[in-house]
Scaffold this motif. Structure first.
Motif, short mmCIF file in Angstrom:
data_model
loop_
_atom_site.label_atom_id
_atom_site.label_comp_id
_atom_site.label_asym_id
_atom_site.label_seq_id
_atom_site.Cartn_x
_atom_site.Cartn_y
_atom_site.Cartn_z
N ILE A 83 -5.14 9.17 16.83
CA ILE A 83 -4.96 10.32 15.94
C ILE A 83 -3.57 10.93 16.14
N LEU A 84 -3.16 11.07 17.40
CA LEU A 84 -1.83 11.61 17.68
C LEU A 84 -0.73 10.71 17.13
N LEU A 85 -0.87 9.40 17.35
CA LEU A 85 0.15 8.47 16.86
C LEU A 85 0.22 8.48 15.34
N ASN A 86 -0.92 8.55 14.68
CA ASN A 86 -0.94 8.59 13.22
C ASN A 86 -0.25 9.85 12.70
N ASN A 87 -0.55 11.00 13.33
CA ASN A 87 0.06 12.25 12.88
C ASN A 87 1.56 12.29 13.18
N ILE A 88 1.96 11.78 14.35
CA ILE A 88 3.38 11.78 14.70
C ILE A 88 4.17 10.85 13.78
N SER A 89 3.63 9.66 13.55
CA SER A 89 4.36 8.67 12.74
C SER A 89 4.40 9.04 11.27
N PRO B 263 0.82 -1.22 0.00
CA PRO B 263 0.00 0.00 0.00
C PRO B 263 0.85 1.26 0.00
N GLU B 264 0.21 2.38 -0.38
CA GLU B 264 0.93 3.66 -0.33
C GLU B 264 1.14 4.09 1.12
N GLU B 265 1.91 5.11 1.32
CA GLU B 265 2.44 5.44 2.64
C GLU B 265 1.35 5.67 3.69
N ARG B 266 0.34 6.50 3.38
CA ARG B 266 -0.68 6.82 4.37
C ARG B 266 -1.50 5.58 4.74
N MET B 267 -1.80 4.75 3.74
CA MET B 267 -2.55 3.52 4.03
C MET B 267 -1.69 2.54 4.83
N TRP B 268 -0.41 2.45 4.51
CA TRP B 268 0.52 1.59 5.26
C TRP B 268 0.53 2.00 6.72
N ASN B 269 0.62 3.29 6.98
CA ASN B 269 0.65 3.81 8.34
C ASN B 269 -0.66 3.51 9.06
N ALA B 270 -1.77 3.75 8.38
CA ALA B 270 -3.08 3.53 9.00
C ALA B 270 -3.28 2.05 9.33
N MET B 271 -2.93 1.17 8.40
CA MET B 271 -3.10 -0.27 8.64
C MET B 271 -2.21 -0.74 9.78
N PHE B 272 -1.01 -0.19 9.88
CA PHE B 272 -0.13 -0.59 10.97
C PHE B 272 -0.77 -0.29 12.32
N TRP B 273 -1.34 0.90 12.49
CA TRP B 273 -1.91 1.26 13.79
C TRP B 273 -3.22 0.53 14.06
N VAL B 274 -3.93 0.15 13.02
CA VAL B 274 -5.13 -0.67 13.23
C VAL B 274 -4.73 -2.05 13.76
N VAL B 275 -3.70 -2.65 13.17
CA VAL B 275 -3.20 -3.94 13.66
C VAL B 275 -2.71 -3.80 15.09
N GLN B 276 -1.99 -2.72 15.39
CA GLN B 276 -1.50 -2.47 16.74
C GLN B 276 -2.64 -2.38 17.75
N LEU B 277 -3.71 -1.72 17.36
CA LEU B 277 -4.86 -1.56 18.26
C LEU B 277 -5.44 -2.91 18.65
N MET C 269 2.90 17.69 19.72
CA MET C 269 2.15 16.43 19.69
C MET C 269 2.80 15.39 20.59
N PHE C 270 4.14 15.35 20.61
CA PHE C 270 4.83 14.43 21.51
C PHE C 270 4.52 14.76 22.97
N LEU C 271 4.53 16.05 23.31
CA LEU C 271 4.22 16.45 24.67
C LEU C 271 2.78 16.11 25.03
N MET C 272 1.87 16.28 24.09
CA MET C 272 0.47 15.96 24.35
C MET C 272 0.29 14.46 24.60
N LEU C 273 0.97 13.64 23.79
CA LEU C 273 0.88 12.19 23.96
C LEU C 273 1.49 11.76 25.29
N ALA C 274 2.64 12.33 25.63
CA ALA C 274 3.27 12.01 26.92
C ALA C 274 2.38 12.45 28.08
#
Length: 233
Positions: free
Chosen positions: A187-193, A60-74, A208-213
């Motif tokens: 949402i934060l993890l997707n934007n940061i990654s 998949p293209e980059e944005r879809m790759w990133n989204a699918m990764f975090w869905v699997v992680q969830l 965003m890192f400070l907000m997540l922490a």
């Protein structure tokens, strides 16, 4: 026996909070290894899910790759962390209640689940790179975000699993509470990654890192404050 008699007697003797937390984490590791079919089941889930994604979309293209990764992680986190309180029956919880402070117990669960989720995060990342290609421009940065994301997801679902366990293992309760809480984190993890796929530095990344922490610290503080009251019930 649930875990070794030596571990039980050691837990009875130690008084230091760090020693008690260490003993509880070690107990969870022993239980996980004795019930390693569940551990291997999650590993199989990761492998099969990423493989099916490969069959359907190839690379998949980059944005879809990133989204699918975090869905699997969830879903990996839900399966890995939720069972940490399912395997603790009422009798065993009552036994631990007589030995250790509730805050030490939940702290041990948080530490154990963070370690477990960091392991699964690395496994998921390796599987995604092998089956879905490697579109990462900054792989070490993405690895750091993945480990941070594993910490964030694990502490949040540990707190939710603790609450659901006191409601007679009500899985629906965990889902209802988890959805509004997990969305800001994802949402934060997707934007940061997303910055890992481009050599250009993304503006506002530090905030965003400070907000997540900050969210992680807030969840841990709430778990340490609320769990003693939940355990009394």
């Amino acid at each position: 026996m649930d875990f070794k008699l030596a571990d039980q007697s050691y837990l009875c003797r130690v008084k230091s909070p760090i020693s008690q937390i260490y003993a509880l984490v070690r107990k969870d590791l022993l239980l996980e290894w004795r019930q390693r079919h569940a551990l291997f089941g999650i590993l199989l889930y990761v492998f099969s899910t990423v493989f099916v994604i490969n069959l359907m979309v190839r690379e998949p293209e980059e944005r879809m790759w990133n989204a699918m990764f975090w869905v699997v992680q969830l879903f990996v986190c839900v399966n890995a962390v939720a069972k940490s309180f399912v395997q603790e029956n009422r009798g065993r919880l009552l036994y631990f209640y007589s030995l250790v402070h509730p805050r030490y117990f939940i702290a041990a669960k948080l530490i154990y689940n963070v370690l477990l989720m960091m392991l699964f995060s690395v496994v998921t990342l390796v599987c995604c790179i092998l089956f879905l290609g490697n579109p990462l421009a900054k792989p070490l940065y993405f690895l750091g975000v993945v480990l941070l994301g594993g910490v964030s997801l694990s502490v949040l679902f540990t707190m939710l699993a603790a609450i659901a366990a006191q409601a007679s293992q009500n899985a629906a309760l965990m889902a209802i509470m988890g959805f509004p809480l997990i969305m800001p984190v994802l949402i934060l993890l997707n934007n940061i990654s997303q910055s890992a796929f481009s050599p250009v530095v993304q503006p506002g990344l530090g905030g965003m890192f400070l907000m997540l922490a900050g969210l992680d610290v807030l969840v841990v503080a709430l778990a340490l404050i609320l769990f003693p009251f939940l355990w009394k019930e």
